[in-house]
Design a protein around this motif. Structure first.
Motif, PDB file in Angstrom:
ATOM      1  N   ASP A 185       0.809  -1.222   0.000  1.00  0.00           N
ATOM      2  CA  ASP A 185       0.000   0.000   0.000  1.00  0.00           C
ATOM      3  C   ASP A 185       0.844   1.275   0.000  1.00  0.00           C
ATOM      4  OD1 ASP A 185      -2.420  -1.471   0.109  1.00  0.00           O
ATOM      5  OD2 ASP A 185      -2.227  -1.676   2.271  1.00  0.00           O
ATOM      6  N   PRO A 187       2.489   4.134  -2.563  1.00  0.00           N
ATOM      7  CA  PRO A 187       2.464   4.603  -3.953  1.00  0.00           C
ATOM      8  C   PRO A 187       3.859   4.573  -4.573  1.00  0.00           C
ATOM      9  CG  PRO A 187       2.241   6.442  -2.432  1.00  0.00           C
ATOM     10  CD  PRO A 187       2.141   5.197  -1.601  1.00  0.00           C
ATOM     11  N   ASP A 225      -2.391  15.747  -3.120  1.00  0.00           N
ATOM     12  CA  ASP A 225      -3.687  15.171  -3.491  1.00  0.00           C
ATOM     13  C   ASP A 225      -3.882  13.816  -2.813  1.00  0.00           C
ATOM     14  OD1 ASP A 225      -5.993  14.254  -4.684  1.00  0.00           O
ATOM     15  OD2 ASP A 225      -5.449  14.923  -6.693  1.00  0.00           O
ATOM     16  N   PRO A 226      -4.323  13.807  -1.569  1.00  0.00           N
ATOM     17  CA  PRO A 226      -4.496  12.545  -0.827  1.00  0.00           C
ATOM     18  C   PRO A 226      -5.523  11.613  -1.460  1.00  0.00           C
ATOM     19  CG  PRO A 226      -5.478  14.392   0.367  1.00  0.00           C
ATOM     20  CD  PRO A 226      -4.677  14.985  -0.739  1.00  0.00           C
ATOM     21  N   ILE A 227      -6.505  12.177  -2.141  1.00  0.00           N
ATOM     22  CA  ILE A 227      -7.509  11.324  -2.792  1.00  0.00           C
ATOM     23  C   ILE A 227      -6.864  10.536  -3.932  1.00  0.00           C
ATOM     24  CG2 ILE A 227      -9.628  11.299  -4.157  1.00  0.00           C
ATOM     25  CD1 ILE A 227     -10.558  13.731  -2.564  1.00  0.00           C
ATOM     26  N   LYS A 229      -3.723   9.789  -4.208  1.00  0.00           N
ATOM     27  CA  LYS A 229      -2.824   8.816  -3.594  1.00  0.00           C
ATOM     28  C   LYS A 229      -3.584   7.573  -3.162  1.00  0.00           C
ATOM     29  CE  LYS A 229       0.218   8.036   0.355  1.00  0.00           C
ATOM     30  NZ  LYS A 229       0.788   8.571   1.621  1.00  0.00           N
ATOM     31  N   ARG A 230      -4.724   7.769  -2.491  1.00  0.00           N
ATOM     32  CA  ARG A 230      -5.511   6.634  -2.009  1.00  0.00           C
ATOM     33  C   ARG A 230      -6.036   5.784  -3.164  1.00  0.00           C
ATOM     34  NH1 ARG A 230      -8.478   9.319   1.045  1.00  0.00           N
ATOM     35  NH2 ARG A 230     -10.330   9.596  -0.270  1.00  0.00           N
ATOM     36  N   GLU A 231      -6.466   6.425  -4.239  1.00  0.00           N
ATOM     37  CA  GLU A 231      -6.984   5.679  -5.389  1.00  0.00           C
ATOM     38  C   GLU A 231      -5.884   4.886  -6.081  1.00  0.00           C
ATOM     39  OE1 GLU A 231      -8.830   8.707  -7.710  1.00  0.00           O
ATOM     40  OE2 GLU A 231     -10.729   8.624  -6.588  1.00  0.00           O
ATOM     41  N   VAL A 233      -3.103   3.746  -4.703  1.00  0.00           N
ATOM     42  CA  VAL A 233      -2.732   2.640  -3.814  1.00  0.00           C
ATOM     43  C   VAL A 233      -3.736   1.496  -3.905  1.00  0.00           C
ATOM     44  CG1 VAL A 233      -2.621   1.990  -1.370  1.00  0.00           C
ATOM     45  CG2 VAL A 233      -1.361   3.986  -2.176  1.00  0.00           C
ATOM     46  N   THR A 234      -5.018   1.832  -3.936  1.00  0.00           N
ATOM     47  CA  THR A 234      -6.068   0.802  -4.006  1.00  0.00           C
ATOM     48  C   THR A 234      -5.998   0.025  -5.310  1.00  0.00           C
ATOM     49  OG1 THR A 234      -7.542   2.121  -2.597  1.00  0.00           O
ATOM     50  CG2 THR A 234      -8.560   0.398  -3.952  1.00  0.00           C
ATOM     51  N   ARG A 235      -5.872   0.749  -6.435  1.00  0.00           N
ATOM     52  CA  ARG A 235      -5.813   0.077  -7.736  1.00  0.00           C
ATOM     53  C   ARG A 235      -4.542  -0.747  -7.883  1.00  0.00           C
ATOM     54  NH1 ARG A 235      -8.516   5.019  -9.790  1.00  0.00           N
ATOM     55  NH2 ARG A 235      -6.459   5.973  -9.988  1.00  0.00           N
ATOM     56  N   LYS A 237      -2.858  -2.224  -5.474  1.00  0.00           N
ATOM     57  CA  LYS A 237      -3.025  -3.430  -4.653  1.00  0.00           C
ATOM     58  C   LYS A 237      -3.860  -4.468  -5.407  1.00  0.00           C
ATOM     59  CE  LYS A 237      -3.051  -5.362  -0.351  1.00  0.00           C
ATOM     60  NZ  LYS A 237      -1.965  -5.438   0.633  1.00  0.00           N
TER      61      LYS A 237
END
Length: 261
Positions: A185, A187, A225-227, A229-231, A233-235, A237
């Motif tokens: 998780d 980036p 841009d934390p959003i 970053k989160r997207e 990381v999710t994709r 994974k």
């Protein structure tokens, strides 16, 4: 089966971890798999003596030239696993190119970690100096520190504390570090070269840069841009789970060695 696995096993390198993982897969299927450092041998005759003396039934080698050349003319069947050096560097040398082609001709099967690597190999056939260069470059680069190799568990612990993982390699086959970061998780920002682009989709599973200026821009965008970053990381994974599953890899190697019987 009693299997010989030839690889370059310098500690805490991608080759060493890949070799250990494959060895574990094969042992889990009930095979005896003995890992040997390819750098310990100089000629096919030495390996021929080893396979006879130790009663090996078949063999595997990581890298066509570094390991595969030692299996030429082998009395036992063998398979080959491509390394990035094969298609990115060794292929440029006429003699190595010839040897690798001969090895492919004898191998029962060949494994490529990415489609790009497979395509490059198909198109062509149907390092101490580099290390010293890197060290010298790092010495003259402010803010960059070169660490010695560390055990995998310690490396993963350090990665988890980082904001992102950067791969700035100019030559890659399939970067285990990138895949490990995705699975942890974290980036990834990576140089836009074929090996990296084969496993990273820009702005979806990671960020690809082509020059220092682009790296700076992308790094700032990731930090701000934390959003995004989160997207990413999710994709990323999900990508690793789907395309680089440890369980799928294990099953594949277990099936492949049956072709050596």
């Amino acid at each position: 089966m009693r299997l010989l696995l030839l690889a370059c096993t310098r500690a805490q390198t991608g080759n060493a971890t890949t070799a250990a993982r494959i060895q574990n897969h094969l042992r889990a299927a009930g095979h005896i798999c003995v890992l040997k450092d390819a750098f310990m041998y100089e000629s096919p005759s030495e390996i021929a003596n080893l396979t006879t003396t130790d009663n090996f039934d078949a063999a595997l080698a990581i890298h066509l030239y570094k390991g595969g050349r030692l299996l030429q003319g082998s009395r036992i069947p063998f398979g080959i696993i491509f390394g990035g050096t094969d298609v990115n560097e060794d292929i440029k040398c006429e003699e190595k190119h010839r040897v690798m082609g001969a090895v492919l001709g004898e191998a029962r099967f060949a494994v490529a970690f990415t489609m790009k690597m497979k395509e490059l190999a198909a198109a062509e056939w149907v390092d101490p100096l580099f290390t010293s260069e890197v060290k010298e470059k790092v010495k003259s680069t402010p803010g960059v520190h070169l660490l010695q190799e560390v055990p995998q568990d310690d490396l993963h612990a350090a990665m988890k504390r980082c904001f992102a993982v950067v791969n700035s390699s100019i030559s890659e086959g399939m970067s285990a570090a990138i895949l490990e970061a995705m699975d942890l998780d974290i980036p990834v920002l990576a140089r836009n070269i074929p090996g990296n682009a084969a496993i990273i989709k820009h702005k979806e599973t990671g960020l690809l840069f082509s020059n220092p200026q682009e790296f700076v821009v992308l790094s700032k965008s990731l930090m701000n841009d934390p959003i995004m970053k989160r997207e990413i990381v999710t994709r990323a994974k999900d990508y690793v789970k789907k395309h680089h599953s440890w369980e799928s890899e294990r099953k594949t190697y277990q099936k492949l060695v049956l072709r050596l019987q």
